[in-house]
Design a protein around this motif. Structure first.
Motif, PDB file in Angstrom:
ATOM      1  N   TYR A  67      39.374 -25.218  -3.288  1.00 30.11           N
ATOM      2  CA  TYR A  67      39.209 -26.664  -3.389  1.00 30.11           C
ATOM      3  C   TYR A  67      40.496 -27.300  -3.916  1.00 30.11           C
ATOM      4  O   TYR A  67      41.286 -26.671  -4.629  1.00 30.11           O
ATOM      5  CB  TYR A  67      38.032 -27.011  -4.291  1.00 30.11           C
ATOM      6  N   TYR A 120      31.339 -29.100   6.388  1.00 30.29           N
ATOM      7  CA  TYR A 120      32.456 -29.864   5.837  1.00 30.29           C
ATOM      8  C   TYR A 120      32.420 -31.354   6.144  1.00 30.29           C
ATOM      9  O   TYR A 120      32.241 -31.777   7.275  1.00 30.29           O
ATOM     10  CB  TYR A 120      33.789 -29.303   6.346  1.00 30.29           C
ATOM     11  N   ILE A 141      32.096 -32.022   0.060  1.00 33.88           N
ATOM     12  CA  ILE A 141      32.818 -31.265  -0.962  1.00 33.88           C
ATOM     13  C   ILE A 141      32.561 -31.849  -2.347  1.00 33.88           C
ATOM     14  O   ILE A 141      32.316 -31.123  -3.318  1.00 33.88           O
ATOM     15  CB  ILE A 141      34.333 -31.255  -0.660  1.00 33.88           C
TER      16      ILE A 141
END
Length: 317
Positions: A10, A284, A289
């Protein structure tokens, strides 16, 4: 307290720090990259852990006597020995309520792209070709039958969106589902194979679901049928699927998940016709996220405070 993050990936971990810092917990980023020895070393002395892809086995839990909880960044927990964790009374949690819209969107996109043979059409135009190839027919989805293997959060979201395509029937194979949604029918997986024009997989990877789509399943499918998998790679016998596509047993397929990832260079899937391959990216979006990191950290915080976690996947008496 020490919270270990197994594997990087990340852009930053500000959400985790903001949520855990008030508890006096520090974050330690440990890029183990699948190395079992590195996982054991990283977990030694940890109070909790956030896990991405590296496997956490019985030896890793044995090396972490102070571990109070573990959270998987994502839905699947295939890489974690749940029984070993339960034997040591270590709760293992996942984040099942993130990326639902993204994965269901992706599954629908794969279905439409394969059913309409979009990769073939796009390649034809780019190479200077033009005109509908009658040798590769396209079939109407409206009025047909949709089949779902599994109906969890993502399967339900997919069903909500797919209804707009005008399917006349919806068949659902899910042994844990007692009553189907309105307008749907419960069916055995092989009945779904035989009757559905489009099949989307939304089941977890378990011994019972491993290779649920195998040669026997594929030979029962209609010649005009499309298969989509955004769930777990182990659900599909990849060699059998590649063979079925080469033989024209089904019209096409779209896969976002595979038994081995990244997809090996010698995978038979790479040469199969009308097969759309994406790189486990269905989950995604930028928003997903943010949700994933925040929800995973909140679950760790609950365990460190001694609260009952919301999404524990292992149990003991």
């Amino acid at each position: 307290m020490r919270v270990v993050i197994l594997d990087d990936g990340y852009d930053h971990y500000e959400a985790e720090r903001a949520i855990l810092a008030p508890l006096g917990a520090s974050l330690v980023l440990s890029p183990c990259r699948g190395d079992a020895a590195a996982v054991r070393a990283a977990l030694a002395g940890a109070d909790a852990a956030l896990v991405r892809e590296s496997p956490v086995d019985a030896a890793a839990f044995a090396a972490a006597p102070g571990l109070r909880g573990l959270v998987r960044y994502g839905v699947g927990v295939d890489n974690i020995d749940l029984a070993a964790a339960a034997a040591r009374r270590i709760p293992v949690c996942n984040v099942p309520d993130y990326g639902v819209e993204e994965v269901s969107d992706h599954a629908l996109a794969l279905l439409l792209a394969a059913a309409r043979r979009l990769p073939m059409a796009e390649a034809r135009v780019r190479s200077g070709g033009w005109g509908v190839p009658r040798a590769a027919p396209v079939f109407r989805l409206a009025g047909g039958t949709l089949g779902l293997i599994g109906l969890g959060r993502i399967g339900s979201a997919f069903l909500r969106k797919a209804r707009a395509l005008g399917f006349a029937r919806v068949l659902i194979a899910d042994p844990g589902l007692r009553r189907p949604p309105e307008g749907c029918e419960l069916a055995d997986a092989l009945v779904v194979a035989e009757q559905a024009d489009a099949i989307s997989l939304h089941a977890p990877a378990t011994p019972a679901t491993r290779h649920i789509v195998d040669h026997a399943f594929l030979v029962r499918m209609k010649r005009n049928a499309v298969l989509v998998n955004t769930s777990r790679g182990a659900l599909v016998d990849e060699a059998a699927l590649a063979a079925a596509l080469h033989k024209g047993l089904i019209l096409g397929a779209g896969l976002d998940v595979f038994e081995v990832e990244p997809l090996p260079a010698d995978s038979p899937l790479r040469g199969a016709p009308n097969l759309i391959l994406t790189d486990h990216a269905a989950w995604y979006s930028e928003a997903a996220i943010v949700d994933l990191q925040r929800k995973a950290a909140e679950e760790i915080a609950r365990m460190l405070r001694g609260e009952v976690p919301r999404h524990q996947v292992n149990r003991w008496e």
